[in-house]
Write a protein that holds these residues in place. Structure first.
Motif, PDB file in Angstrom:
ATOM      1  N   SER A 834     -47.609 -79.127  19.610  1.00 62.05           N
ATOM      2  CA  SER A 834     -48.371 -78.942  20.657  1.00 62.05           C
ATOM      3  C   SER A 834     -47.767 -77.702  20.937  1.00 62.05           C
ATOM      4  N   PHE A 835     -47.349 -76.300  21.997  1.00 59.65           N
ATOM      5  CA  PHE A 835     -46.095 -75.961  21.934  1.00 59.65           C
ATOM      6  C   PHE A 835     -47.139 -75.188  23.076  1.00 59.65           C
ATOM      7  N   ASN A 836     -46.438 -74.492  23.912  1.00 50.90           N
ATOM      8  CA  ASN A 836     -46.565 -73.506  24.553  1.00 50.90           C
ATOM      9  C   ASN A 836     -45.994 -72.312  25.005  1.00 50.90           C
ATOM     10  N   TRP A 837     -46.751 -71.283  25.540  1.00 49.38           N
ATOM     11  CA  TRP A 837     -45.706 -69.755  25.417  1.00 49.38           C
ATOM     12  C   TRP A 837     -46.095 -68.843  26.275  1.00 49.38           C
ATOM     13  N   LEU A 838     -45.834 -67.807  26.614  1.00 50.33           N
ATOM     14  CA  LEU A 838     -46.259 -66.300  27.584  1.00 50.33           C
ATOM     15  C   LEU A 838     -46.010 -64.848  26.355  1.00 50.33           C
ATOM     16  N   GLY A 839     -45.904 -64.421  27.624  1.00 53.17           N
ATOM     17  CA  GLY A 839     -46.247 -62.953  26.876  1.00 53.17           C
ATOM     18  C   GLY A 839     -47.279 -62.555  25.677  1.00 53.17           C
ATOM     19  N   LEU A 840     -47.038 -61.395  25.507  1.00 57.74           N
ATOM     20  CA  LEU A 840     -48.293 -61.002  24.587  1.00 57.74           C
ATOM     21  C   LEU A 840     -48.824 -61.329  23.111  1.00 57.74           C
TER      22      LEU A 840
END
Length: 840
Positions: A834-840
């Protein structure tokens, strides 16, 4: 070779007053130049479905592409890139540095007035379509302006409405098309929305323009307001609204703005950063070396016409076919063509997307031409059957100008009204329309700021039939219509507020009956005064305009009876129905989802006397079809651009095998639409209560039957999907499927890849489109198609607790089909973390 501007050096050399002047338009279509420092003016043009140029009034005719929802229905990224490239080429022919498009707002409801401009209900389809158009435009070194960021999804109180929605819906549905287009195509300009979100206008929101657009998405281009969509001075500049449009400025006047700088209300760094973004746009936009003061010209390249026809044909969606289509153009038969859109080319919706098309092919013309090409001795008959117009139709095509030119009227402008001895003629034109809007009219002898002047519109008409004709006239200003010198319609001494003109600024259409005799020629004259002469709608500081038209008077019952009579013994009846730019337009939303007028009744009555009825529907969004079970075929042709009639005929007669897929769901009733209870402004607010469940996401989740599902479209051949393979490749999964044409003719099929989590921590749609491709195959041929999908995009949802995108470890289904409700093969893949992210 154009010399690149040294931005840092120019910022040092520019005075504060010059810097401020750069941050608002010079006029409607140009930025401010600074000649002493070699900073040129940039030219922009409306362009959702073609490049109009810089004139609403009597502009150079354009090549008009199929509307946005139609372009998206092609599901063909490479074709859309070619369309964008052609738009870029046409921009350069118009001296245009930046095209105001594409539009990638979301068709939240079929009632949205500008839904036709968008790419439909799905954010991934919309994002890829917008990215393709942007990439095409900017391949010609012309800037694309992606609009309207964000949630500009209705016309009701569009500048004032305050939009409320969850952060998840905002991210997953409404911002996602912009995110994809920025990621894949890097548009040079973003245009802000008119509306507010959570109590703040987007055009002055640091949250949207700074935190999300520039910091999170790393956008480094220019941000432009929509026309009159700036609402403050300090707040908008602080948020990074680079350019207020149009000019002259309302909020960035030199004295007031410089005072705010000198008093430290606006920081000099804020001014400099906005100027930097503007000058960077200038550097991007001068790359094509278009030159200044270019004379606009038409693009009559046969390659442009071929592309218009190809894209129009690929957009057409075959919704129903019992086997009657395609028609055989070589078999002698009686074909009856009915309907209000048969002899009219519904090329585009209304508002800023509309333009004067360089040529127009009506469905009637396209069908007649196609039959002649086949050497067919078919008998073709026509009756309108039902009217569609809100107002009497444009009649320029049946008029003759004072100069003797058919299809034209003469328009002469004067300084003074009729009756004054020396009226001081300003200029004159011949025009091919009886709908004259003076938004940007200019004359050498007229002060650019003068709103008061006059015009006479004149032409001759040779009556085609004897009888009672209905003449009508509406205006923003004042107008009187005369026939052979006799006053027939008075919209000058008595006026009632109506819906004429852009955003409903004008009067009600006043009408009068006149007896005309077949073969006799009549002189028609309209005396018009601009908006200062109006008795109503005096608040609009526009020059104004005038519309007039006429037709042989009849009742709906009479027209219906004529159509039914000639349809009785026809071998085939084609009813061309739908909407027009009077019903789908910027400025207002549709009141309901029905085809207006008596068209539905016409179809019902014709099906009672003839069993071979084909419906061709033209609209930019969904309409109800209460007659669907009684007709043999339904062809949905959108607003089809210049080549409308040819593309319809190509599909109906089988010269093109339809491959379009619906870019939006067609519900059975407007009440079934997920936004039904929450559409439009209520006391200045709108709540997106359907959350992420828009379009097919809602219908599938609630098991609601629809008329036609998202992604649906029939073909004259059949396809088989098999041999699904799912292979992880770094940060992607590659979905491969074998597609075979199992029919007897060549055709194209769209492969739609949907993803669904097997288990989820939060409620999610049944499945969501993640990518697609299109292939064309000869009969009996097959091909393996591989479609890459980003794992993080395929698996992620917006986590409102962490305020980030979240991808959960687990198993995900891959569902591949040719519409949202026709999954043909499926498989699975797994993620190991599992992971989280931001941006394009």
């Amino acid at each position: 070779m154009v010399k690149t501007l040294d931005v840092d050096s120019l910022i040092d050399q520019l005075t504060l007053e010059e810097k401020i002047s750069l941050l608002a338009g010079n006029d409607s279509w140009h930025t401010v130049p600074i000649p002493r420092l070699g900073i040129p003016s940039l030219r922009v043009s409306d362009g959702p479905n073609g490049v109009r140029g810089i004139k609403f009034f009597n502009g150079v005719p354009s090549n008009c592409f199929v509307c946005g929802t139609g372009l998206a229905a092609t599901f063909n990224k490479s074709l859309l890139k070619n369309c964008g490239q052609m738009m870029g080429q046409e921009a350069k022919a118009r001296g245009v540095h930046c095209i105001l498009g594409p539009t990638c707002n979301t068709a939240r409801s079929p009632l949205g007035g500008r839904s036709f401009e968008s790419y439909g209900e799905d954010p991934v389809l919309s994002g890829y379509a917008a990215a393709s158009i942007v990439a095409g435009i900017q391949s010609e070194k012309v800037s694309a302006c992606l609009k309207h960021f964000v949630c500009n999804d209705q016309e009701d109180e569009r500048k004032a409405v305050d939009t409320y929605l969850t952060e998840r819906a905002l991210r997953e549905i409404y911002m996602k098309p912009f995110q994809i287009a920025l990621r894949d195509a890097h548009p040079n300009v973003i245009m802000t929305a008119y509306n507010m979100i959570d109590g703040e206008h987007v055009s002055q929101s640091k949250r949207f323009l700074q935190q999300i657009l520039r910091h999170e998405w790393k956008f480094n281009g220019a941000v432009m307001s929509d026309w009159f969509g700036t609402y403050s001075t300090k707040e908008a500049l602080d948020a990074g609204l680079t350019l207020e449009m149009p000019g002259p400025t309302r909020f960035r006047q030199i004295v007031q703005t410089s005072h705010k700088v000198y008093s430290n209300e606006i920081h000099t760094d804020t001014i400099d950063q906005n100027v930097r973004d503007l000058l960077n746009l200038v550097n991007e936009s001068i790359k094509p070396d278009i030159g200044e003061n270019i004379v606009e010209r038409e693009n009559d390249d046969p390659a442009a016409e071929a592309l218009l026809r190809q894209s129009g044909a690929e957009a057409v969606v075959l919704l129903k076919n019992t086997g009657i289509l395609p028609l055989d153009k070589k078999t002698p038969q009686k074909i009856v063509i009915l309907g209000p859109n048969a002899k009219v080319c519904q090329d585009s919706g209304g508002g800023s997307a509309s333009m004067a098309a360089r040529y127009k092919i009506t469905p009637f013309e396209g069908i007649v031409k196609k039959v002649k090409e086949g050497g067919n001795k078919a008998t073709i008959e026509y009756a309108i059957g039902a009217h569609l117009d809100k107002n009497l139709p444009d009649v320029a095509d049946v008029l003759v100008s004072k100069g003797g030119n058919s299809g034209s009227i003469s328009v002469t402008f004067y300084q003074h009204p009729s009756g004054v001895e020396d009226r001081n003629e300003l200029t004159s034109f011949e025009m091919t329309t009886t709908k004259v809007f003076l938004a940007d009219f200019k004359a050498p002898k007229l002060d650019p700021n003068e709103l008061l002047y006059y015009a006479d519109l004149e032409a001759h008409y040779k009556a085609e039939e004897s009888g009672t004709y209905e003449f009508g006239c509406s205006c923003l200003g004042s107008a009187q219509l005369f026939i052979d010198g006799k006053l027939v319609v008075d919209n000058k001494t008595k006026q009632v507020r109506g819906e004429a003109f852009f955003l409903g600024m004008g009067t009600r259409e006043e009408k009068s009956d006149v007896q005309l005799v077949k073969g006799q020629t009549y002189h028609i004259k309209v005396e018009f005064g601009t908006s200062p002469t109006a008795l109503v709608a005096k608040e609009f500081k526009e020059p104004g305009g005038v519309y007039f038209g006429f037709r042989l008077k009849s009742t709906p019952k009479d027209e219906l009876a004529k159509a039914v009579q000639i349809a009785k013994d026809a071998d085939t009846v084609i009813v061309v129905a739908g909407l027009s730019k009077e019903w789908e337009s910027e400025g207002f939303d549709r009141p309901n989802m029905d085809i207006p007028g008596y068209t539905n009744q016409l179809i019902e009555e014709v099906t009672k006397v003839n069993s071979n009825v084909i419906i061709v529907n033209q609209s930019g969004s969904a309409v109800t079809m209460p007659w669907i079970d009684k007709v043999q075929a339904v062809v949905h042709a959108w607003f089809g651009g210049n080549e409308t009639g040819n593309t319809i005929a190509d599909v109906v007669f089988g010269d093109y095998n339809p491959s379009g897929k619906l870019s939006m769901t067609f519900p059975k009733r407007v009440e079934d639409n997920p936004a039904f209870l929450n559409f439009g402004s209520t006391n200045g607010k709108v709540w997106y209560g359907e959350d992420v469940y828009i379009g097919y996401r809602f219908y599938e989740k609630t098991k609601t039957d629809v008329l036609f599902p998202f992604g649906f479209g029939l073909s004259y051949t059949n396809f088989e999907f098999s041999n699904l393979k799912i292979k992880p490749v770094k940060s992607e999964i590659h979905v491969s499927v074998t597609v075979k044409n199992t029919g007897k003719i060549k055709g194209a099929e769209v492969i739609q890849v949907y993803v669904s989590p097997v288990e989820s921590k939060i409620p999610r749609p049944i499945k969501e489109l993640k990518n697609f491709d299109k292939v064309e195959l000869a009969p009996g041929k097959s091909v393996s198609v591989t479609i890459p999908i980003s794992i993080k995009e395929a698996t992620s949802y917006w986590d409102g607790y962490k305020n980030k995108w979240s991808s959960d470890k687990g198993t995900y289904k891959v569902l591949v089909g040719n519409s949202s409700d026709n999954i043909l093969v499926e498989g699975e893949f797994e993620t190991d973390k599992s992971f989280n992210w931001l941006g394009l």
